[in-house]
Design an enzyme around this catalytic site. Structure first.
Site, PDB file in Angstrom:
ATOM      1  N   HIS A  29      -8.155  -3.063  29.126  1.00 43.70           N
ATOM      2  CA  HIS A  29      -8.040  -4.331  28.411  1.00 43.70           C
ATOM      3  C   HIS A  29      -9.050  -4.425  27.261  1.00 43.70           C
ATOM      4  O   HIS A  29      -9.115  -5.436  26.569  1.00 43.70           O
ATOM      5  CB  HIS A  29      -8.248  -5.494  29.395  1.00 43.70           C
ATOM      6  N   HIS A  78      -7.261 -17.596  21.751  1.00 41.57           N
ATOM      7  CA  HIS A  78      -7.477 -16.378  22.539  1.00 41.57           C
ATOM      8  C   HIS A  78      -8.963 -16.017  22.612  1.00 41.57           C
ATOM      9  O   HIS A  78      -9.316 -14.963  23.129  1.00 41.57           O
ATOM     10  CB  HIS A  78      -6.677 -15.234  21.889  1.00 41.57           C
ATOM     11  N   ASP A  99     -16.311   6.684  12.648  1.00 39.19           N
ATOM     12  CA  ASP A  99     -17.394   7.637  12.335  1.00 39.19           C
ATOM     13  C   ASP A  99     -18.590   7.484  13.271  1.00 39.19           C
ATOM     14  O   ASP A  99     -19.718   7.851  12.921  1.00 39.19           O
ATOM     15  CB  ASP A  99     -17.849   7.477  10.878  1.00 39.19           C
TER      16      ASP A  99
END
Length: 504
Positions: free
Chosen positions: A422, A243, A429
């Site tokens: 997407h 991916h 913080d």
């Protein structure tokens, strides 16, 4: 031992299926079907039990088998076998660790750099160093590229200036307008003598035309599919996908993030409209880590060894400054500790003021879900941003099943209204951020090959905060009381698809 148990279970179920066919012919359907379901559930449940998974994962799979007595077993063969994952990628894990220790091991954590951080952030980057085998770099420059309108012009400009090599690694590549434009640049550079290597995922890019690929090969581009699937309905190889989205030019400039190569990532798809996404440009010391990730993936598929000074000694030197740090971390089925999931968890529990999460898919495990709820109940400003327009309807409804318990704990849930969201970004913080390819879901945590950049007090961190504020303005906050009035049919659908979370 586990392998033989799996073979035994498969044999028993095949036998039971044959017997079931026989007794159906004899007219004794109900009794025998019950026997078949019982045998399947017991044997498969035992097989998963001895793999020592987390209890929630074991229960989820057993529920899948209960809902789909016959198909559940074949789903497990394709999607669920931890044993096959470990066996296939153990060797890659050893090779990657050896390469990272050899190349990055001489670059230890500098205490003077860590002194810029708070104690909880020091612990985070030490954890990232331990998991990813590469320390935080304070000698790199980064730039956030918001949406495809900023990413693609930047990468085209960088590709055109390449002198020695271009390395690309992508999950999805389209042979559409932007795909053709990038292809033409790669062909031109290859003809000039630049080394071009292109690794694409075999499943994510399965629609990529043969003509597109042949044009690249004819020009001298080295093109390779990652993890091709020859028997998708028998083997589990289909489940472990690359991916990652990586570009490295001359070992000096790098790109990574959420955008694949295709026209929809430029907002040219009428269904999705504007495609909201985030990419990152990297220059300097940290590019070497990105290069290593590519080189090891390339070696895994081609056996071409490229860990040489030609690829690992960039000439660019970024002057040390106090502008912040970046750490690039790879994750996948070839790593031992589910790196990015553990770093997400560490970010969430370290938060003092705020946690902002953007992800197109949200199917967390119990650890992440509990951490978010506890943080919110402790007074931390926890916000989750999701798309309002689904690209995968099953995952969309499964994700929405988590909204009620999050909102009950005080988490604010937003749905992006301007187009399809997407981006995969977390900010804690307003000073510690993650940007990359990993979604907030089980597939990214446990199955896919991913890569994320973790940023501390960089100009890019400030830009991500600015973009988040803009996205909140273009989103709709979910009202708990209104959401709880959705129909019983929608609730049942959400619960049903959540049940399938081991497969999503």
């Amino acid at each position: 031992m586990l392998k033989w148990i799996q073979v035994l279970v498969f044999t028993v179920i095949v036998f039971a299926t044959g017997y079931l066919s026989y007794v159906i012919w004899e007219g004794r359907i109900i009794t025998t079907f019950s026997l078949f379901v019982t045998i399947s559930a017991v044997l498969i449940g035992f097989m998963i039990f001895i793999e020592n998974r987390q209890p929630s994962q074991t229960i989820n799979w057993i529920l899948v088998f209960a809902a789909f007595p016959v198909l559940g077993f074949f789903f497990y063969l394709i999607f669920g076998r931890n044993y096959k994952k470990r066996k296939r990628y153990d060797e890659k894990q050893e090779q990657d660790e050896e390469a990272f220790n050899k190349i990055e091991g001489h670059r230890p954590i500098q205490e003077e750099d860590l002194n810029q951080m708070g104690d909880h952030q020091k612990m985070f980057f030490r954890l990232a160093h331990e998991l990813g085998n590469s320390p935080v770099s304070f000698n790199s420059q980064t730039q956030v590229l918001t949406n495809g309108s900023e990413k693609f012009p930047a990468i085209l400009e960088s590709l055109k200036k390449a002198r020695h090599h271009i390395h690309l690694e992508y999950y999805i590549v389209r042979h559409d307008e932007i795909g053709q434009e990038i292809k033409n640049v790669l062909i031109e550079k290859a003809k000039e003598g630049v080394e071009v290597r292109f690794l694409f995922d075999a499943v994510g890019s399965w629609r990529l035309s043969d003509g597109f690929k042949q044009d690249l090969r004819d020009a001298g581009v080295k093109l390779k599919a990652f993890a091709p699937v020859r028997l998708p309905f028998i083997g589990s190889r289909i489940n472990f996908r690359n991916h990652r989205k990586i570009i490295v030019v001359d070992g000096e400039q790098g790109f990574m993030g959420g955008l694949n190569i295709g026209d929809e990532y430029l907002g040219r798809n009428a269904h999705f409209g504007e495609w909201r996404d985030t990419h990152l440009f990297v220059r300097g010391e940290a590019v070497r880590t990105l290069q290593l990730i590519f080189l090891q993936d390339w070696y895994y598929e081609t056996n071409e060894h490229l860990l040489t000074q030609d690829y690992l000694s960039p000439e660019v030197v970024i002057t040390h400054s106090e502008a912040g740090g970046i750490q690039l971390i790879a994750d996948g089925p070839d790593t031992q500790w589910e790196n990015i999931k553990k770093l997400y968890f560490s970010m969430i529990i370290s938060a003092k003021k705020s946690i902002w999460i953007a992800s197109p898919y949200f199917i967390p495990d119990d650890d992440i879900l509990t951490a978010m709820k506890v943080a919110s109940l402790s007074g931390v400003d926890v916000r989750l941003m999701m798309p309002s327009v689904p690209d995968k309807r099953i995952v969309y409804h499964a994700s929405r099943s988590y909204y009620p318990e999050l909102m009950e704990a005080g988490v604010k849930v937003y749905e992006y209204s301007r187009g399809f969201l997407h981006s995969k970004v977390i900010i804690v913080d307003e000073e510690l951020a993650s940007i990359g390819t990993s979604n907030m879901d089980m597939r990214s945590f446990h199955l896919n090959f991913e890569v994320n950049a973790f940023l501390f007090r960089t100009d890019s961190t400030a830009k991500l905060v600015e973009d988040f504020r803009q996205d909140f303005d273009e989103s709709r906050e979910i009202d708990p009381s209104s959401f709880n009035k959705r129909s019983i049919l929608i609730r049942v659908m959400e619960s049903f698809f959540r049940l399938l979370s081991p497969l999503l």
